[in-house]
Design a protein around this motif. Sequence first.
Motif, short mmCIF file in Angstrom:
data_model
loop_
_atom_site.label_atom_id
_atom_site.label_comp_id
_atom_site.label_asym_id
_atom_site.label_seq_id
_atom_site.Cartn_x
_atom_site.Cartn_y
_atom_site.Cartn_z
N HIS A 289 -41.60 -46.36 0.52
CA HIS A 289 -43.03 -46.51 0.14
C HIS A 289 -44.02 -46.82 -1.04
CE1 HIS A 289 -43.82 -43.24 -3.13
NE2 HIS A 289 -42.59 -43.19 -2.86
N GLN A 290 -43.32 -47.74 -1.69
CA GLN A 290 -43.74 -48.29 -2.38
C GLN A 290 -43.88 -50.26 -2.42
OE1 GLN A 290 -41.42 -46.79 -5.90
NE2 GLN A 290 -43.37 -45.56 -6.62
N TRP A 291 -43.29 -50.60 -1.03
CA TRP A 291 -42.33 -51.46 -0.84
C TRP A 291 -44.36 -52.46 -0.38
CZ3 TRP A 291 -40.34 -55.54 -1.09
CH2 TRP A 291 -40.91 -56.83 -0.07
N GLU A 292 -44.99 -51.80 -0.16
CA GLU A 292 -46.15 -52.75 0.19
C GLU A 292 -47.36 -52.96 -1.45
OE1 GLU A 292 -46.60 -49.82 2.71
OE2 GLU A 292 -45.24 -51.13 4.24
N THR A 293 -47.15 -52.23 -1.75
CA THR A 293 -47.76 -52.33 -3.55
C THR A 293 -47.14 -52.87 -4.19
OG1 THR A 293 -48.48 -49.67 -2.90
CG2 THR A 293 -49.17 -51.02 -5.07
N ILE A 294 -46.51 -52.91 -4.54
CA ILE A 294 -45.05 -54.62 -4.95
C ILE A 294 -45.27 -55.47 -4.67
CG2 ILE A 294 -42.80 -54.41 -5.75
CD1 ILE A 294 -42.20 -52.07 -6.67
N GLU A 295 -44.78 -55.63 -3.26
CA GLU A 295 -45.18 -56.68 -2.72
C GLU A 295 -46.21 -57.67 -2.64
OE1 GLU A 295 -43.88 -58.80 2.08
OE2 GLU A 295 -44.87 -56.92 1.27
N LYS A 296 -47.53 -56.96 -2.45
CA LYS A 296 -49.31 -57.48 -2.58
C LYS A 296 -48.54 -58.09 -4.53
CE LYS A 296 -53.62 -56.39 -2.42
NZ LYS A 296 -54.13 -57.75 -3.20
N ILE A 297 -48.86 -57.20 -4.78
CA ILE A 297 -49.00 -57.48 -6.54
C ILE A 297 -47.74 -58.31 -6.83
CG2 ILE A 297 -48.34 -56.20 -9.00
CD1 ILE A 297 -48.77 -53.92 -8.06
N LEU A 298 -46.72 -58.59 -6.80
CA LEU A 298 -45.84 -59.47 -6.93
C LEU A 298 -46.95 -61.08 -6.03
CD1 LEU A 298 -42.02 -57.98 -6.25
CD2 LEU A 298 -43.46 -58.81 -8.37
N TRP A 299 -47.40 -61.08 -5.15
CA TRP A 299 -48.06 -61.82 -4.40
C TRP A 299 -48.98 -62.66 -5.28
CZ3 TRP A 299 -44.62 -65.28 -2.59
CH2 TRP A 299 -43.09 -64.87 -1.47
N ASP A 300 -49.66 -61.46 -5.28
CA ASP A 300 -50.88 -62.02 -6.01
C ASP A 300 -50.57 -62.60 -7.33
OD1 ASP A 300 -52.60 -60.71 -4.49
OD2 ASP A 300 -52.94 -58.57 -4.86
N HIS A 301 -49.56 -62.18 -8.29
CA HIS A 301 -49.97 -62.99 -9.49
C HIS A 301 -48.61 -64.07 -9.41
CE1 HIS A 301 -50.76 -58.92 -10.82
NE2 HIS A 301 -51.51 -59.38 -11.87
N THR A 302 -48.70 -64.70 -8.48
CA THR A 302 -47.76 -65.82 -8.51
C THR A 302 -46.18 -65.90 -7.49
OG1 THR A 302 -47.80 -66.74 -10.02
CG2 THR A 302 -49.04 -67.44 -9.00
N ALA A 303 -46.05 -65.19 -7.34
CA ALA A 303 -44.05 -65.20 -7.00
C ALA A 303 -43.56 -66.10 -6.46
CB ALA A 303 -44.09 -63.58 -5.94
N LEU A 304 -42.72 -67.15 -6.52
CA LEU A 304 -42.33 -68.57 -6.03
C LEU A 304 -41.20 -67.58 -4.56
CD1 LEU A 304 -40.83 -70.23 -8.49
CD2 LEU A 304 -43.08 -69.92 -7.11
N GLY A 305 -41.03 -66.73 -4.46
CA GLY A 305 -40.21 -65.73 -3.62
C GLY A 305 -39.49 -64.12 -4.36
N ILE A 306 -40.22 -63.17 -2.53
CA ILE A 306 -39.72 -61.62 -2.14
C ILE A 306 -39.30 -61.76 -1.26
CG2 ILE A 306 -40.84 -60.12 -2.18
CD1 ILE A 306 -43.63 -61.26 -3.37
N THR A 307 -38.16 -61.10 -1.78
CA THR A 307 -36.77 -60.18 -1.11
C THR A 307 -36.97 -58.62 -1.51
OG1 THR A 307 -35.28 -60.18 0.54
CG2 THR A 307 -34.91 -60.42 -2.02
N ARG A 308 -35.90 -57.36 -0.59
CA ARG A 308 -36.06 -56.46 -1.08
C ARG A 308 -35.15 -56.15 -0.20
NH1 ARG A 308 -40.21 -52.54 3.48
NH2 ARG A 308 -39.54 -54.48 5.04
N ILE A 309 -33.84 -55.54 -0.73
CA ILE A 309 -32.71 -54.46 -0.40
C ILE A 309 -32.80 -53.13 -0.08
CG2 ILE A 309 -30.50 -54.48 -1.10
CD1 ILE A 309 -30.35 -56.87 -2.33
N HIS A 310 -32.54 -52.89 0.92
CA HIS A 310 -32.71 -51.09 0.99
C HIS A 310 -31.95 -50.74 0.51
CE1 HIS A 310 -36.04 -52.51 4.13
NE2 HIS A 310 -35.27 -53.07 4.29
N ASN A 311 -32.26 -48.73 1.00
CA ASN A 311 -31.73 -48.35 0.13
C ASN A 311 -29.46 -48.58 0.78
OD1 ASN A 311 -33.12 -47.19 -1.20
ND2 ASN A 311 -33.59 -45.43 0.10
#
Length: 159
Positions: free
Chosen positions: A128-150
């Motif tokens: 449930h924290q994925w969207e929040t973290i994704e937005k924070i990372l994109w707002d702070h100029t991440a070059l790329g983001i991925t997630r690995i599920h449980n």
Amino acid sequence: MYVIATFENSLFIELAISAIEQKGIPKEKILAAPLDKRSEPRQLFDTIHRADGLSLFDGAAMLGTCFMLLGAIYGYVLKWGPIIWGIIGAVSGLLLGFFIKILLVKNKQRGGKGITAEIVLIIRCEDHQWETIEKILWDHTALGITRIHNGISAILTQS
């Protein structure tokens, strides 16, 4: 779940980590790992076992073919004939194309710095924290983001 992001080495990664900590992710679940830079220069010539997609001979082959054709065509009206002028055109085109490509490669290595990932940020969080973290990372100029599920993260935590 694990969230993995890459950043350039800048102040933005520190700001991203602080913002993520303010959203309730503890420091123990955040890992920032800097990547080592390559110390030796790139090799200019490809081999059978290693190729980097940078070819020095493509432009040389094109210019050699063009100059050979022009030398053979105009060789009919010149003194040495079409064969000699075709050979002269091919050799001069190959050399000109090769030296142009070497100059372009040297200037690119010495000149402009491309965007490179220098720091990998790994965050362990709930789904449930994925969207929040994704937005924070994109707002702070991440070059790329991925997630690995449980399902996959269970394998990672066992080792």
